[in-house]
Design a protein around this motif. Sequence first.
Motif, PDB file in Angstrom:
ATOM      1  N   GLY A  43      -8.670  -8.567  67.607  1.00  0.00           N
ATOM      2  CA  GLY A  43      -8.697  -8.905  69.028  1.00  0.00           C
ATOM      3  C   GLY A  43      -9.728  -9.965  69.354  1.00  0.00           C
ATOM      4  N   ALA A  44      -9.776 -11.033  68.524  1.00  0.00           N
ATOM      5  CA  ALA A  44     -10.808 -12.072  68.696  1.00  0.00           C
ATOM      6  C   ALA A  44     -10.451 -13.101  69.753  1.00  0.00           C
ATOM      7  CB  ALA A  44     -11.077 -12.771  67.362  1.00  0.00           C
ATOM      8  N   GLY A  45      -9.270 -12.998  70.355  1.00  0.00           N
ATOM      9  CA  GLY A  45      -8.902 -13.896  71.450  1.00  0.00           C
ATOM     10  C   GLY A  45      -8.774 -15.350  71.059  1.00  0.00           C
ATOM     11  N   GLY A  46      -8.423 -15.625  69.795  1.00  0.00           N
ATOM     12  CA  GLY A  46      -8.211 -17.008  69.357  1.00  0.00           C
ATOM     13  C   GLY A  46      -9.413 -17.645  68.706  1.00  0.00           C
ATOM     14  N   GLU A  47     -10.548 -16.948  68.648  1.00  0.00           N
ATOM     15  CA  GLU A  47     -11.775 -17.556  68.113  1.00  0.00           C
ATOM     16  C   GLU A  47     -11.631 -17.888  66.633  1.00  0.00           C
ATOM     17  OE1 GLU A  47     -16.593 -16.666  67.823  1.00  0.00           O
ATOM     18  OE2 GLU A  47     -15.204 -15.071  68.361  1.00  0.00           O
ATOM     19  N   LEU A  48     -11.008 -17.011  65.858  1.00  0.00           N
ATOM     20  CA  LEU A  48     -10.882 -17.252  64.432  1.00  0.00           C
ATOM     21  C   LEU A  48      -9.892 -18.387  64.148  1.00  0.00           C
ATOM     22  CD1 LEU A  48     -10.885 -13.599  63.037  1.00  0.00           C
ATOM     23  CD2 LEU A  48     -12.781 -15.207  63.207  1.00  0.00           C
ATOM     24  N   ALA A  49      -8.772 -18.400  64.876  1.00  0.00           N
ATOM     25  CA  ALA A  49      -7.808 -19.491  64.703  1.00  0.00           C
ATOM     26  C   ALA A  49      -8.429 -20.820  65.092  1.00  0.00           C
ATOM     27  CB  ALA A  49      -6.555 -19.226  65.538  1.00  0.00           C
ATOM     28  N   ALA A  50      -9.240 -20.815  66.151  1.00  0.00           N
ATOM     29  CA  ALA A  50      -9.890 -22.049  66.593  1.00  0.00           C
ATOM     30  C   ALA A  50     -10.858 -22.568  65.533  1.00  0.00           C
ATOM     31  CB  ALA A  50     -10.628 -21.808  67.907  1.00  0.00           C
ATOM     32  N   ALA A  51     -11.490 -21.659  64.791  1.00  0.00           N
ATOM     33  CA  ALA A  51     -12.426 -22.084  63.752  1.00  0.00           C
ATOM     34  C   ALA A  51     -11.700 -22.821  62.629  1.00  0.00           C
ATOM     35  CB  ALA A  51     -13.174 -20.874  63.190  1.00  0.00           C
ATOM     36  N   VAL A  52     -10.479 -22.386  62.318  1.00  0.00           N
ATOM     37  CA  VAL A  52      -9.690 -23.069  61.291  1.00  0.00           C
ATOM     38  C   VAL A  52      -9.194 -24.406  61.794  1.00  0.00           C
ATOM     39  CG1 VAL A  52      -7.584 -22.943  59.903  1.00  0.00           C
ATOM     40  CG2 VAL A  52      -8.986 -20.918  60.225  1.00  0.00           C
ATOM     41  N   MET A  53      -8.863 -24.458  63.093  1.00  0.00           N
ATOM     42  CA  MET A  53      -8.303 -25.676  63.678  1.00  0.00           C
ATOM     43  C   MET A  53      -9.364 -26.642  64.169  1.00  0.00           C
ATOM     44  SD  MET A  53      -5.156 -25.352  63.282  1.00  0.00           S
ATOM     45  CE  MET A  53      -4.695 -26.763  64.276  1.00  0.00           C
ATOM     46  N   LYS A  54     -10.657 -26.343  63.954  1.00  0.00           N
ATOM     47  CA  LYS A  54     -11.730 -27.182  64.467  1.00  0.00           C
ATOM     48  C   LYS A  54     -11.576 -28.605  63.954  1.00  0.00           C
ATOM     49  CE  LYS A  54     -16.754 -27.465  64.785  1.00  0.00           C
ATOM     50  NZ  LYS A  54     -18.034 -26.832  64.378  1.00  0.00           N
ATOM     51  N   PRO A  55     -11.532 -29.613  64.837  1.00  0.00           N
ATOM     52  CA  PRO A  55     -11.330 -30.990  64.397  1.00  0.00           C
ATOM     53  C   PRO A  55     -12.460 -31.451  63.492  1.00  0.00           C
ATOM     54  CG  PRO A  55     -11.044 -30.789  66.768  1.00  0.00           C
ATOM     55  CD  PRO A  55     -11.634 -29.500  66.284  1.00  0.00           C
ATOM     56  N   ALA A  56     -12.142 -32.401  62.617  1.00  0.00           N
ATOM     57  CA  ALA A  56     -13.158 -32.976  61.745  1.00  0.00           C
ATOM     58  C   ALA A  56     -14.189 -33.741  62.551  1.00  0.00           C
ATOM     59  CB  ALA A  56     -12.489 -33.916  60.739  1.00  0.00           C
ATOM     60  N   ASP A  57     -15.431 -33.767  62.082  1.00  0.00           N
ATOM     61  CA  ASP A  57     -16.502 -34.532  62.713  1.00  0.00           C
ATOM     62  C   ASP A  57     -16.223 -36.012  62.525  1.00  0.00           C
ATOM     63  OD1 ASP A  57     -18.805 -35.830  63.455  1.00  0.00           O
ATOM     64  OD2 ASP A  57     -20.156 -34.380  62.508  1.00  0.00           O
ATOM     65  N   ALA A  58     -15.965 -36.719  63.631  1.00  0.00           N
ATOM     66  CA  ALA A  58     -15.562 -38.120  63.551  1.00  0.00           C
ATOM     67  C   ALA A  58     -16.624 -38.991  62.903  1.00  0.00           C
ATOM     68  CB  ALA A  58     -15.245 -38.650  64.956  1.00  0.00           C
ATOM     69  N   THR A  59     -17.883 -38.573  62.921  1.00  0.00           N
ATOM     70  CA  THR A  59     -18.940 -39.388  62.331  1.00  0.00           C
ATOM     71  C   THR A  59     -19.009 -39.224  60.823  1.00  0.00           C
ATOM     72  OG1 THR A  59     -20.577 -37.622  62.606  1.00  0.00           O
ATOM     73  CG2 THR A  59     -20.300 -39.177  64.421  1.00  0.00           C
ATOM     74  N   ASN A  60     -18.395 -38.153  60.296  1.00  0.00           N
ATOM     75  CA  ASN A  60     -18.496 -37.888  58.868  1.00  0.00           C
ATOM     76  C   ASN A  60     -17.184 -38.066  58.113  1.00  0.00           C
ATOM     77  OD1 ASN A  60     -21.198 -37.166  59.136  1.00  0.00           O
ATOM     78  ND2 ASN A  60     -20.669 -35.057  59.702  1.00  0.00           N
ATOM     79  N   GLN A  61     -16.047 -37.920  58.815  1.00  0.00           N
ATOM     80  CA  GLN A  61     -14.769 -37.971  58.138  1.00  0.00           C
ATOM     81  C   GLN A  61     -13.799 -38.848  58.913  1.00  0.00           C
ATOM     82  OE1 GLN A  61     -13.566 -33.859  58.028  1.00  0.00           O
ATOM     83  NE2 GLN A  61     -14.396 -33.587  55.988  1.00  0.00           N
ATOM     84  N   PRO A  62     -12.942 -39.572  58.213  1.00  0.00           N
ATOM     85  CA  PRO A  62     -11.890 -40.309  58.910  1.00  0.00           C
ATOM     86  C   PRO A  62     -10.889 -39.335  59.503  1.00  0.00           C
ATOM     87  CG  PRO A  62     -11.570 -40.425  56.527  1.00  0.00           C
ATOM     88  CD  PRO A  62     -12.909 -39.773  56.753  1.00  0.00           C
ATOM     89  N   LEU A  63     -10.285 -39.712  60.615  1.00  0.00           N
ATOM     90  CA  LEU A  63      -9.344 -38.829  61.307  1.00  0.00           C
ATOM     91  C   LEU A  63      -8.202 -38.408  60.401  1.00  0.00           C
ATOM     92  CD1 LEU A  63      -8.376 -37.479  63.914  1.00  0.00           C
ATOM     93  CD2 LEU A  63      -7.271 -39.629  64.540  1.00  0.00           C
TER      94      LEU A  63
END
Length: 390
Positions: free
Chosen positions: A56-76
């Motif tokens: 019952g994490a309300g999407g928090e765990l799925a959001a952690a997997v879907m977290k966008p890459a850091d634009a300063t460290n990785q290309p999109l």
Amino acid sequence: MREFADLARTALHESGYSIKAAARATKYDISYLSRVLNGKQKPSVKLAQSLDALVGAGGELAAAVMKPADATNQPLRQDLPDLDEAQGEDFVLAIRNISQRLITLDNEVRGLPIAGLAACSFKVVHRRLGEGDYALRYERDIQSAAAELAEIAGWALFNNEGQFDAARRFSQEALFLAGLCGDRSTELITLQNLGMIAGWAGRPREELAIARSVLRRGRLTPRVEAVFRAREGQGLAGTGDPTNAARAFDRARALLQESSPRSEPHWAWWISLSEIDRQQGRMQHETGQWIDSIPTLERATEKHPGAQVGYENVASVRLLDSLVAVKSWRAAEEEAAKLIPTISETSSGVTLTILRQATRRGKRMSAAPNGLRDALDRIDMALDADPYEL
């Protein structure tokens, strides 16, 4: 991986689940789950969604997997799903990532139009499945991910475009793939969609038959049974049995009181009391029960935290039409005024079609006051406006 592992371990501990119990509850291999929870393997989106539903994490765990890459460290590009070249577990993850993003877009604001992207994405996957262009050991996982993507495409073709035949084709493909790999969860949501499409296409007996076939098989969680009870209610109403239709909706509401987020499939988040009201309101509206439909649709338009869907405006549109039908002029004018600023941001083609029908009904009624007629004229202007005008 480490961030997700820490979050997931903490959530499981607080919910009283061991790794073994979590693996059993989510039907994942315990060694795979152990590697994920120790930060040694990247989790799939489906695993994150399953754990989310379990605790019952309300999407928090799925959001952690879907977290966008850091634009300063990785290309999109590194964060974009690669449907053309991935072969094994990366292919599964690519399909799941596409599906998750489509779901997010579909429920942003008043729903963003995803039908074209969803259909094209599935066609790429469908081609590769036919060619056998993937690692065979991952076949069932790939079929399951593909089934989910086809289900999303079918829903979007129905909701965005009002393309009932195309929606049915993609949904049938989703059902076929879910059957091949034994994905009962995707099979259920797809059958729900096929029942919905049948009802909207004027085939209430088919809608009722689909709902009852699922209910007869049993082994449903409360929330899933609730949505099939609502589908049963709409089928009963469409076949001329309003008394038993009302009982089916009452049963659906009672089932929602029994539901626990831990026991439900990840896709069932949108099944709420508001959803049941939207579905019963649709049934009452389409069968001419105007007076009964008004309080149902008013409940459906109330804002509640969580479970917001991109198509929820459809209840307001049906409410306007019902108010016009019973000649509640002042309330209809107020509802029309609320709808006007939302029209240019509404991507649901079926919602806009109902709205156009409602304005025509209002304009045909000679007793409608000038204030309401002006509001309906403004709705028509918004419906006919250049969709790309700012």
